[in-house]
Scaffold this motif. Structure first.
Motif, short mmCIF file in Angstrom:
data_model
loop_
_atom_site.label_atom_id
_atom_site.label_comp_id
_atom_site.label_asym_id
_atom_site.label_seq_id
_atom_site.Cartn_x
_atom_site.Cartn_y
_atom_site.Cartn_z
N THR A 1 30.51 37.13 35.66
CA THR A 1 31.36 36.88 36.69
C THR A 1 32.52 37.96 36.65
OG1 THR A 1 32.59 35.72 34.54
CG2 THR A 1 31.24 34.33 36.51
N GLY A 2 33.66 38.07 37.40
CA GLY A 2 34.90 38.91 37.35
C GLY A 2 34.34 40.06 38.46
N LEU A 3 35.51 40.84 38.82
CA LEU A 3 35.18 42.02 39.71
C LEU A 3 36.47 42.86 39.11
CD1 LEU A 3 36.57 39.77 42.93
CD2 LEU A 3 34.19 40.56 42.15
N PHE A 4 35.85 44.20 39.30
CA PHE A 4 36.70 45.44 38.87
C PHE A 4 37.93 45.53 39.74
CE2 PHE A 4 32.36 47.67 38.19
CZ PHE A 4 32.48 47.47 36.73
N SER A 5 39.21 45.60 39.27
CA SER A 5 40.41 45.99 40.17
C SER A 5 40.66 47.40 39.55
CB SER A 5 41.23 45.00 39.92
OG SER A 5 42.04 45.04 38.44
N GLU A 6 42.02 47.87 40.31
CA GLU A 6 42.49 48.71 39.82
C GLU A 6 43.12 48.97 38.65
OE1 GLU A 6 43.04 47.42 42.79
OE2 GLU A 6 42.50 48.48 44.40
N THR A 7 43.25 48.15 37.94
CA THR A 7 43.81 48.05 36.59
C THR A 7 43.06 47.65 35.45
OG1 THR A 7 44.43 45.73 36.72
CG2 THR A 7 46.19 47.12 37.37
N THR A 8 41.47 47.43 35.85
CA THR A 8 40.48 47.19 34.78
C THR A 8 40.63 48.43 33.79
OG1 THR A 8 39.26 46.00 36.36
CG2 THR A 8 37.89 46.79 34.55
N PRO A 9 40.42 48.38 32.55
CA PRO A 9 40.32 49.28 31.70
C PRO A 9 39.09 50.15 31.87
CG PRO A 9 41.02 47.40 30.54
CD PRO A 9 40.54 47.08 31.82
N TYR A 10 39.11 51.55 31.82
CA TYR A 10 38.06 52.28 31.75
C TYR A 10 37.05 52.33 30.79
CZ TYR A 10 39.55 55.20 35.91
OH TYR A 10 39.85 55.56 37.13
N ASP A 11 35.73 52.20 30.99
CA ASP A 11 34.94 51.98 30.04
C ASP A 11 33.59 52.47 30.09
OD1 ASP A 11 33.60 51.11 27.46
OD2 ASP A 11 33.35 49.00 28.24
N PRO A 12 33.34 53.83 30.45
CA PRO A 12 32.12 54.26 31.30
C PRO A 12 31.03 54.42 30.11
CG PRO A 12 33.63 56.14 30.37
CD PRO A 12 34.25 54.77 30.38
N SER A 13 29.70 54.13 30.87
CA SER A 13 28.25 54.16 30.08
C SER A 13 27.62 55.39 29.82
CB SER A 13 27.67 52.94 30.40
OG SER A 13 28.28 51.70 30.53
N LYS B 1 43.52 45.13 47.56
CA LYS B 1 44.71 45.98 47.52
C LYS B 1 44.65 46.88 48.91
CE LYS B 1 47.22 49.75 45.07
NZ LYS B 1 47.09 50.53 43.93
N LEU B 2 43.43 47.47 48.99
CA LEU B 2 43.36 48.46 50.08
C LEU B 2 43.42 47.65 51.58
CD1 LEU B 2 42.19 51.18 51.42
CD2 LEU B 2 39.86 50.39 50.93
N ASP C 1 33.20 53.26 40.88
CA ASP C 1 33.44 52.02 40.14
C ASP C 1 32.86 52.24 38.59
OD1 ASP C 1 30.78 51.82 40.89
OD2 ASP C 1 31.13 49.80 41.65
N GLU C 2 32.04 53.31 38.66
CA GLU C 2 31.26 52.99 37.36
C GLU C 2 32.09 53.44 36.23
OE1 GLU C 2 27.33 54.91 37.62
OE2 GLU C 2 27.03 54.39 39.92
N VAL C 3 33.33 54.16 36.45
CA VAL C 3 34.01 54.26 35.46
C VAL C 3 34.53 53.18 34.49
CG1 VAL C 3 35.04 56.49 36.87
CG2 VAL C 3 36.21 54.30 37.03
N TYR C 4 34.52 52.17 35.41
CA TYR C 4 35.02 50.59 34.69
C TYR C 4 34.09 50.19 33.86
CZ TYR C 4 38.62 50.74 38.44
OH TYR C 4 39.52 50.93 39.39
#
Ligand code: NAD
Ligand code: TYD
Length: 353
Positions: free
Chosen positions: A143-155, A302-303, A134-137
């Motif tokens: 607030t909020g959650l990572f979903s499969e469509t969250t844009p990638y923004d790695p740190s 989704k899973l 999930d770190e790719v997001y």
């Protein structure tokens, strides 16, 4: 639900590491799986061939020491063993190491995944499952959650290298028509985890009376998943996940690091009889990690809705099993604390406190 796929000869990359070894142990005890497992691992500092346990005695298990960047070696294994499925865990996996030395992460995670995809391009009947994070997001706010469509923004260099590998997997699926699935999972914990990661490091330091290094103020939030739940999710996706799809996997168990450490201290105190107040005095706040992501949290609906997976462990049962395992396996602990691990700690953490 019926399976889309019926793997017979599964190549597991990185099967001597923490999650890969849990997958090998899981697979060889699944009554419905009667096939073979080939564990291909380079045996870096993070690996231990003993991690697969009694699975190594199975006639359906084979270990091959090789580098995933060596496409010729991987091709040979796949051809000789009639591999029909690759489940790809092998990676450099620790964020702090990636900050000190990013090159190894580019090589193992990007070039390694590229070479495996080239192998599958030449043997296109193989299904390729890519294990990612999930770190790719990047980082969430409060607030909020990572979903499969969250844009990638790695740190970090680690998460950037995993993001690049994910992009390569999707590009190969679209361009060359490879059969792929991909999963992005939250932080794992459980037995056999190398003690550079938060939970095993803290368990060991608690038991040895050493400082518990909390980065910054300990407010960073992670979503914790017990490792056996992760490997079950991966196998579910391998069997029934839709071709080309991505599935997020998470614990739905968000904890700020300091709160998690307090919880862990309670579990260790109960299991060992050590004094809780004395254990808490071992907490030491140290310089924060550069680029430290504030919060990770996964939406794994989704899973759950598509494939019917759910977590079997909560943080209470998971931490208890984990602490018991580390207490019951002193030989594993002392072996892992020799060599590379000691050198790493002396080199990188000696100066932090
Ligand atoms: P790990 O560091 O415990 O194990 C990695 C394994 O890969 C080791 O056995 C190592 O020897 C092997 N390896 C490394 N480079 C290799 C190479 N070039 N060729 C062959 N083998 C090589 O890692 P882990 O925690 O088990 O993570 C496994 C996978 O899961 C990684 O891809 C990681 O990004 C992903 N992931 C991990 C977590 C987590 O919390 N640990 C969470 C989500 C996703
Ligand atoms: P880690 O286990 O390294 O996983 P990741 O960085 O992939 O999330 O770290 C989990 C969290 O714990 C992260 O916010 C960094 C923090 N941390 C500490 O505070 N002290 C430590 O000694 C370590 C290893 C991690």
């Amino acid at each position: 639900m019926t399976s889309l796929r019926q793997p017979q000869n599964v190549l597991v990359t990185g099967g001597c590491g923490f999650i890969g070894s849990a997958f090998v142990r899981f697979l060889l005890t699944q009554p419905a799986f009667t096939g073979r497992v080939v564990n291909l691992d380079l045996l870096t500092y993070a690996a231990n061939p003993d991690n697969v346990g009694s699975a190594s005695a199975s006639p359906r298990y084979l270990f091959v020491q090789a580098d995933i960047t060596d496409a010729a070696a991987v091709t040979q294994v796949c051809s000789q063993r009639a591999v029909d499925t690759i489940v790809h865990f092998a990676a450099e996996s620790h964020v702090d190491r990636s900050i000190v030395g990013p090159g190894a992460f580019v090589q193992a995670n990007i070039v390694g995944t590229y070479q495996l995809l080239e192998v599958v391009r030449s043997l296109p009947s193989i299904h390729f499952h890519h294990v990612s994070t999930d770190e790719v997001y990047g980082s969430l706010g409060a607030t909020g959650l990572f979903s499969e469509t969250t844009p990638y923004d790695p740190s970090s260099p680690y998460s950037a290298s995993k993001a690049a590998s994910d992009h390569l997997v999707r590009a190969y699926a679209r361009t060359y028509g490879l059969s792929t699935t991909l999963s992005n999972c939250s932080n794992n914990y459980g037995p056999y985890q190398f003690p550079e990661k938060l939970i095993p490091l803290m368990i060991m330091n608690l038991c040895e009376g050493k400082p518990l290094p909390v980065y910054g103020t300990g407010a960073n939030v992670r979503d914790w998943l017990y490792v056996d739940d992760h490997v079950e999710a991966i196998w579910t996706i391998v069997l029934r996940g839709r071709r080309g799809e991505t599935y997020n996997i998470g614990g739905e168990a968000e904890w700020a690091n300091l709160a998690l450490l307090h919880k862990l201290i309670e579990v260790v105190a109960r299991a060992t009889g050590l004094d809780t107040a004395a254990l808490k005095r071992q907490i030491t706040f140290v310089t924060d990690r550069p680029g430290h992501d504030a919060r990770y949290a996964i939406n794994c609906s989704k899973l759950k809705s598509e494939l019917g997976w759910t977590q079997r462990h909560n943080i209470e049962s998971g931490l208890l099993e984990t602490v018991r395992w580390y207490l019951d396996n002193p030989e594993w602990v002392s072996r892992v604390k020799s060599g590379a691990y000691r050198n790493w700690l002396d080199l990188n953490y000696g100066r932090r406190d």
